[in-house]
Motif scaffolding. Structure first.
Motif, mmCIF file in Angstrom:
data_model
loop_
_atom_site.group_PDB
_atom_site.id
_atom_site.type_symbol
_atom_site.label_atom_id
_atom_site.label_comp_id
_atom_site.label_asym_id
_atom_site.label_seq_id
_atom_site.Cartn_x
_atom_site.Cartn_y
_atom_site.Cartn_z
ATOM 1 N N GLY A 1 41.685 26.939 49.237
ATOM 2 C CA GLY A 1 42.969 27.920 49.081
ATOM 3 C C GLY A 1 42.216 28.539 49.316
ATOM 4 N N LEU B 1 40.154 31.337 51.656
ATOM 5 C CA LEU B 1 38.885 31.910 52.986
ATOM 6 C C LEU B 1 37.912 33.083 52.838
ATOM 7 N N HIS B 2 38.322 33.671 52.012
ATOM 8 C CA HIS B 2 36.986 34.144 51.984
ATOM 9 C C HIS B 2 35.481 33.838 52.044
ATOM 10 N N ASP B 3 34.465 34.346 53.154
ATOM 11 C CA ASP B 3 33.594 33.264 53.192
ATOM 12 C C ASP B 3 32.603 34.918 53.582
ATOM 13 N N ILE B 4 32.490 35.994 53.203
ATOM 14 C CA ILE B 4 30.989 37.018 53.600
ATOM 15 C C ILE B 4 30.404 36.792 52.244
ATOM 16 N N GLY B 5 30.723 36.849 50.924
ATOM 17 C CA GLY B 5 29.927 36.488 50.185
ATOM 18 C C GLY B 5 29.264 35.392 49.525
ATOM 19 N N SER C 1 31.931 29.446 45.816
ATOM 20 C CA SER C 1 32.586 30.790 45.540
ATOM 21 C C SER C 1 33.791 30.526 45.536
ATOM 22 N N LEU D 1 39.612 34.919 45.430
ATOM 23 C CA LEU D 1 41.112 34.865 44.401
ATOM 24 C C LEU D 1 41.332 35.199 42.835
ATOM 25 N N THR D 2 42.431 35.506 42.494
ATOM 26 C CA THR D 2 42.292 35.220 40.845
ATOM 27 C C THR D 2 42.639 34.061 40.771
ATOM 28 N N GLY E 1 31.526 35.070 43.429
ATOM 29 C CA GLY E 1 32.409 35.647 43.290
ATOM 30 C C GLY E 1 33.278 36.779 42.859
ATOM 31 N N ALA F 1 25.983 37.446 39.353
ATOM 32 C CA ALA F 1 27.288 38.614 40.045
ATOM 33 C C ALA F 1 26.712 39.334 41.648
ATOM 34 N N ALA G 1 23.984 37.920 45.326
ATOM 35 C CA ALA G 1 23.697 37.296 46.518
ATOM 36 C C ALA G 1 22.073 37.017 46.181
ATOM 37 N N ASN H 1 51.621 42.486 54.912
ATOM 38 C CA ASN H 1 50.021 42.224 55.215
ATOM 39 C C ASN H 1 50.316 40.263 54.285
ATOM 40 N N LEU I 1 46.395 33.135 58.913
ATOM 41 C CA LEU I 1 45.314 32.183 58.443
ATOM 42 C C LEU I 1 45.465 30.649 58.471
HETATM 43 C C1 B12 Z 1 38.076 40.696 53.240
HETATM 44 C C2 B12 Z 1 38.623 40.033 52.970
HETATM 45 C C3 B12 Z 1 40.043 39.776 53.513
HETATM 46 C C4 B12 Z 1 39.537 39.352 54.332
HETATM 47 C C5 B12 Z 1 37.879 37.425 54.337
HETATM 48 C C6 B12 Z 1 37.361 37.481 56.369
HETATM 49 C C7 B12 Z 1 36.305 36.935 55.321
HETATM 50 N N1 B12 Z 1 35.906 35.990 56.837
HETATM 51 O O1 B12 Z 1 35.832 36.558 54.124
HETATM 52 C C8 B12 Z 1 41.243 38.423 54.861
HETATM 53 C C9 B12 Z 1 41.298 39.216 55.462
HETATM 54 C C10 B12 Z 1 41.230 36.900 55.541
HETATM 55 C C11 B12 Z 1 41.091 38.441 53.174
HETATM 56 C C12 B12 Z 1 42.094 38.087 53.266
HETATM 57 C C13 B12 Z 1 43.467 37.610 51.654
HETATM 58 N N2 B12 Z 1 42.944 38.579 51.437
HETATM 59 CO CO1 B12 Z 1 41.322 39.168 51.003
HETATM 60 N N3 B12 Z 1 39.697 41.131 50.402
HETATM 61 C C14 B12 Z 1 39.244 41.103 51.583
HETATM 62 C C15 B12 Z 1 37.637 42.414 50.816
HETATM 63 C C16 B12 Z 1 38.617 43.786 51.556
HETATM 64 C C17 B12 Z 1 36.252 41.902 50.756
HETATM 65 C C18 B12 Z 1 35.495 40.937 50.388
HETATM 66 C C19 B12 Z 1 34.262 40.400 50.735
HETATM 67 O O2 B12 Z 1 34.028 39.473 52.194
HETATM 68 N N4 B12 Z 1 32.776 41.356 50.262
HETATM 69 C C20 B12 Z 1 32.260 41.388 50.180
HETATM 70 C C21 B12 Z 1 31.623 40.030 49.407
HETATM 71 C C22 B12 Z 1 29.341 40.704 50.133
HETATM 72 O O3 B12 Z 1 31.757 40.161 48.085
HETATM 73 P P1 B12 Z 1 31.719 39.358 47.769
HETATM 74 O O4 B12 Z 1 33.091 38.603 48.473
HETATM 75 O O5 B12 Z 1 32.458 39.672 46.500
HETATM 76 O O6 B12 Z 1 30.261 38.524 47.213
HETATM 77 C C23 B12 Z 1 29.169 38.543 46.546
HETATM 78 C C24 B12 Z 1 29.186 38.321 44.821
HETATM 79 O O7 B12 Z 1 30.703 38.225 44.763
HETATM 80 C C25 B12 Z 1 28.313 37.001 44.764
HETATM 81 N N5 B12 Z 1 28.931 36.257 45.272
HETATM 82 C C26 B12 Z 1 30.232 35.502 46.184
HETATM 83 N N6 B12 Z 1 30.065 34.470 45.976
HETATM 84 C C27 B12 Z 1 29.690 33.595 44.781
HETATM 85 C C28 B12 Z 1 29.017 32.158 45.062
HETATM 86 C C29 B12 Z 1 28.332 32.434 44.134
HETATM 87 C C30 B12 Z 1 27.550 30.352 43.502
HETATM 88 C C31 B12 Z 1 27.453 32.773 43.906
HETATM 89 C C32 B12 Z 1 26.449 32.754 42.599
HETATM 90 C C33 B12 Z 1 27.726 34.364 43.505
HETATM 91 C C34 B12 Z 1 28.819 34.993 44.831
HETATM 92 O O8 B12 Z 1 27.882 37.831 45.833
HETATM 93 C C35 B12 Z 1 28.216 38.349 47.403
HETATM 94 C C36 B12 Z 1 26.927 38.984 47.438
HETATM 95 O O9 B12 Z 1 26.738 39.988 46.826
HETATM 96 C C37 B12 Z 1 38.426 42.130 49.394
HETATM 97 C C38 B12 Z 1 37.973 43.890 48.250
HETATM 98 C C39 B12 Z 1 36.675 43.748 47.709
HETATM 99 N N7 B12 Z 1 36.489 44.296 47.488
HETATM 100 O O10 B12 Z 1 36.702 42.735 47.009
HETATM 101 C C40 B12 Z 1 39.982 41.555 49.542
HETATM 102 C C41 B12 Z 1 40.304 40.590 47.684
HETATM 103 C C42 B12 Z 1 39.536 40.046 47.835
HETATM 104 N N8 B12 Z 1 41.916 40.431 49.491
HETATM 105 C C43 B12 Z 1 42.732 39.691 48.026
HETATM 106 C C44 B12 Z 1 43.868 39.476 49.144
HETATM 107 C C45 B12 Z 1 44.760 39.395 48.106
HETATM 108 C C46 B12 Z 1 43.843 38.324 50.115
HETATM 109 C C47 B12 Z 1 44.561 37.834 50.485
HETATM 110 C C48 B12 Z 1 46.124 37.293 49.761
HETATM 111 C C49 B12 Z 1 45.555 38.877 50.759
HETATM 112 C C50 B12 Z 1 46.699 38.077 51.758
HETATM 113 N N9 B12 Z 1 48.304 38.784 52.020
HETATM 114 O O11 B12 Z 1 46.812 37.318 52.817
HETATM 115 C C51 B12 Z 1 43.834 37.409 51.630
HETATM 116 C C52 B12 Z 1 43.884 34.724 50.729
HETATM 117 C C53 B12 Z 1 43.903 34.703 51.681
HETATM 118 C C54 B12 Z 1 43.106 33.706 51.767
HETATM 119 N N10 B12 Z 1 43.832 32.282 51.422
HETATM 120 O O12 B12 Z 1 41.542 33.834 51.130
HETATM 121 C C55 B12 Z 1 42.712 40.822 46.650
HETATM 122 C C56 B12 Z 1 41.966 39.244 45.318
HETATM 123 C C57 B12 Z 1 42.852 40.024 44.846
HETATM 124 C C58 B12 Z 1 42.479 38.812 43.788
HETATM 125 N N11 B12 Z 1 42.581 39.346 41.942
HETATM 126 O O13 B12 Z 1 43.300 37.695 43.148
HETATM 127 C C59 B12 Z 1 40.707 41.298 47.151
HETATM 128 C C60 B12 Z 1 40.265 41.335 45.692
HETATM 129 C C61 B12 Z 1 41.823 42.765 48.119
HETATM 130 C C62 B12 Z 1 43.107 43.559 46.894
HETATM 131 N N12 B12 Z 1 41.896 43.765 45.882
HETATM 132 O O14 B12 Z 1 44.026 43.010 47.325
HETATM 133 N N13 B12 Z 1 40.532 38.953 52.443
#
Ligand code: B12
Lengths: 213, 401
Positions: free
Chosen positions: A100, A102-106, A148, A151-152, A180, A198, A200, B204, B212
């Protein structure tokens, strides 16, 4: 060495300019910025700023996708600098973004750091069903499964994977790491995961200590 | 934005400001803001504005003007909420809107011609550059020529990107997904209530579903995009929003979608459409109304001698008669016909003061074919008959002399 590059990198991510990102990374490395700085103060700062505007619906989904593409291109260029290349594999990790989600950057960053620390990584991609994790564990016999979730609403799928592993009698064979943005230590304990970190870099450290233990 | 284009255009704006004796600023579509380096914020120095953002949000007012320039083949002359004239001129790059010159403010025509201006405003307006309509049109044409010079190079060939094949959600979208009537009703309710945040969130959510749901397949994406825009079109109309500027003929956007060769260009198109959608539905309404009412008033002043109908004026300003009528009654203090009469009588007063024309001629020059009806209206509005008015003015002048 001027910090303008970092600001421009952040802007280029926000505008989804992959070509600019690549050029700026090359320039930054040439000017002796560390890969860590370019990643955290450039690429990820840009994505966080965009994330705030995304939250307020000031930018739309395609713009965020295009920014994610630019960011991923940038991290690929940093890969060799970010990771000290390991020689022989110290273990195997199966990684994926849960069902469910699709976030893959992290997840990609975590994979990169794991590879850099000498792990062989099997990446199952995004939106991965619990059964798919179970099959991969059966097939690849990893020491670690990394999950990873961004989303909540998909955090619960991490618990689902742990339960599926238990159901298949495989839980005892692997350590489970979760992460995540919405994930916390407390949540990891609650669902019976073995580790949470928290970011990578610390994820790679943790994975090393898990296989050493 | 390539820095060279922004620099070139900003440099030109500085020269133009000096040459024309009016401010010229450069608006950037991507930043949705003015670029630094061109003229200072003209609105800060506007002697008419009260400095109240609720009345005059300069950025939104001019963003509206720039979007209208896109719609009207690159140039648009408009009234700001303070009743001053601006010209927006599009500078395209690679076939897409990139920058715009925004030139102004000037007072068009004679400030004392304006019954809606109070005395102190007329005084303030008199201190601004005054230009005739012909001069304003000439400035618009010259700027358009200059702007055309920037956008000459052909757009680069688009490359498809395999990135999109990896963006894939849980299952594709079922056909007719965006036909859901409850979504449309919820949207139209939010639009009617002015719920900007809720609408943007819905955009959005639906875009998320579209992308998606399998963005690797361009033809399917295009079908989905058409359904999605049609849904917003229906919801906006149902919610009472004026969206002709965004959707035009519904076949327009369909053709534009068909013309997108890659997911990247389709994405750019959709982002642009939804930015304009939110802009026109929630942000620009006030400015679009001020502009249309300014143009309507100008038209009435210019054509006071002719027959003036609501339908004719509506055609001039590009509104439907019912839309103009609704906007007029919600924003003008006097009704449409009463306003037309006021303008006519003001013109008549001028003629009575400044010319020796016989009364019957004065009546005709301000659109009354029947002199006795003219006298009746004049007397009701001014308290004295036209003849009494003229002699009292002559008395005053001779007393003054
Ligand atoms: C980019 C993004 C998208 C892109 C994703 C593209 C992609 N290829 O990843 C797209 C546009 C597709 C998207 C879609 C959606 N998104 Co989005 N997205 C984001 C955004 C802006 C950035 C996420 C990101 O990549 N961050 C950068 C990476 C590096 O950080 P990270 O993922 O947290 O990873 C780090 C750590 O968490 C950790 N980590 C991550 N994974 C793991 C795993 C392990 C094992 C460990 C140990 C550590 C670890 O290490 C990483 C590096 O330090 C966030 C907002 C934010 N600032 O976080 C919203 C966010 C996550 N999205 C959100 C939402 C609501 C959605 C959608 C539902 C929106 C919609 N209306 O459709 C959809 C859901 C799609 C789905 N089914 O997944 C919300 C989630 C709210 C919630 N609390 O649930 C956020 C928080 C934005 C917001 N505040 O509203 N999104």
């Amino acid at each position: 060495m001027s910090t303008e590059i970092l600001a421009n990198l952040s802007l280029a991510v926000q505008k989804g300019r992959a070509k600019d990102v690549e050029a700026l990374i090359a320039q930054g490395l040439a000017e002796d910025f560390t890969a860590q700085q370019l990643l955290e103060d450039g690429l990820l700062t840009g994505m966080n700023l965009l994330g705030v505007r995304f939250k307020n619906n000031e930018v739309f989904v395609p713009e965020v996708l295009i920014a994610a593409r630019a960011l991923n291109k940038g991290t690929l260029l940093l890969k060799t600098q970010l990771v000290e290349e390991g020689v022989k594999p110290i273990g195997t990790v199966v990684i994926g973004t849960v069902q469910g989600d699709l976030h893959d950057i992290g997840k990609n960053l975590v994979r990169m750091m794991l590879e850099g620390s000498g792990f062989q990584v099997i990446d199952l991609g995004v939106d991965v069903a619990p059964e798919t994790f179970v099959e991969a564990v059966r097939e690849h016999k990893p020491q670690i499964v990394a999950l990873s979730a961004l989303l909540t609403t998909t955090m619960g799928s991490q618990r689902g994977v742990i339960e599926a592993l238990e159901g298949a009698g495989l839980r005892g064979t692997v350590k489970v790491m979760i992460g995540g943005a919405p994930i916390t230590e407390a949540y990891a304990n609650e669902i019976g995961a073995d580790a949470y970190t928290a970011d990578a870099a610390s994820a790679a450290q943790m994975a090393k200590s898990l296989v050493a233990a | 934005m390539e820095r060279t284009l922004a620099d070139g255009v900003t440099g030109n704006a500085v020269d133009l400001s000096a040459a024309l004796g009016v401010f010229v600023r450069v608006f950037c579509f991507e930043e949705r803001a003015f670029l630094p380096g061109s003229a200072e914020d003209f609105c800060l120095r506007c002697p008419l504005a009260c400095g109240d953002a609720a009345v005059c949000d300069s950025l939104l007012a001019h963003r509206f003007g720039c979007y209208e320039a896109v719609r009207w083949h690159g140039e648009y002359i408009y009234y700001c909420p303070a009743g001053l004239i601006f010209v927006a001129t599009l500078v395209a790059q690679n076939g897409r809107p990139a920058l715009a010159f925004v030139t102004g403010p000037v007072v068009m025509g004679q400030a004392d011609d304006w019954p809606e201006f109070e005395a102190h405003m007329q005084e303030a307006a008199a201190r601004l550059p005054q230009r005739t309509p012909a001069q304003v049109n000439a400035v618009a044409r010259v700027l358009a020529l200059l702007a055309a010079g920037f956008g000459r190079q052909a757009p680069p060939a688009e490359e498809a990107d395999s990135f999109w094949e990896d963006v894939r959600g849980p299952g594709g979208l079922p056909k007719g997904f965006f036909d859901a009537i409850d979504v449309q009703q919820q949207l139209s309710r939010m639009i009617r209530q002015g719920d900007r945040g809720g609408t943007a969130q819905m955009i959005n959510q639906l875009l998320g579903a579209l992308y998606l749901g399998g963005s690797g397949n361009l033809p399917k994406m295009k079908d989905g995009a058409r359904e999605l825009l049609a849904l917003f079109h229906r919801a906006a109309k149902e919610g009472g929003a004026f969206v002709d500027p965004i959707f035009g003929q519904s076949s327009d956007f369909s053709a534009q979608i068909a013309g997108c060769a890659t997911q990247d260009s389709l994405s750019a198109f959709l982002v642009d459409m939804f930015n304009r959608f939110v802009g026109y539905v929630f942000d620009f309404t006030r400015f679009a109304h001020a502009d249309a009412l300014g143009k309507a008033a100008e038209y009435i002043r210019q054509n006071a001698a002719e027959k003036i109908t609501l339908a004719g004026v509506a055609r001039e300003v590009g509104f439907s008669p019912s839309h103009l009528s609704a906007v007029w009654s919600s924003e003008m203090r006097v009704g449409f016909s009463a306003y037309v009469q006021t303008v006519r009588i003001e013109k008549a007063k001028q003629l009575l003061r400044k010319s020796g024309l016989p009364l019957v001629q004065v009546a005709q020059n301000v659109g009354f074919s029947d002199q006795s009806y003219f006298t009746k209206v004049f007397t009701r509005l001014c308290g004295v008959s036209p003849a009494q008015y003229r002699s009292s003015q002559i008395d005053q002048i001779s007393k003054g002399a």
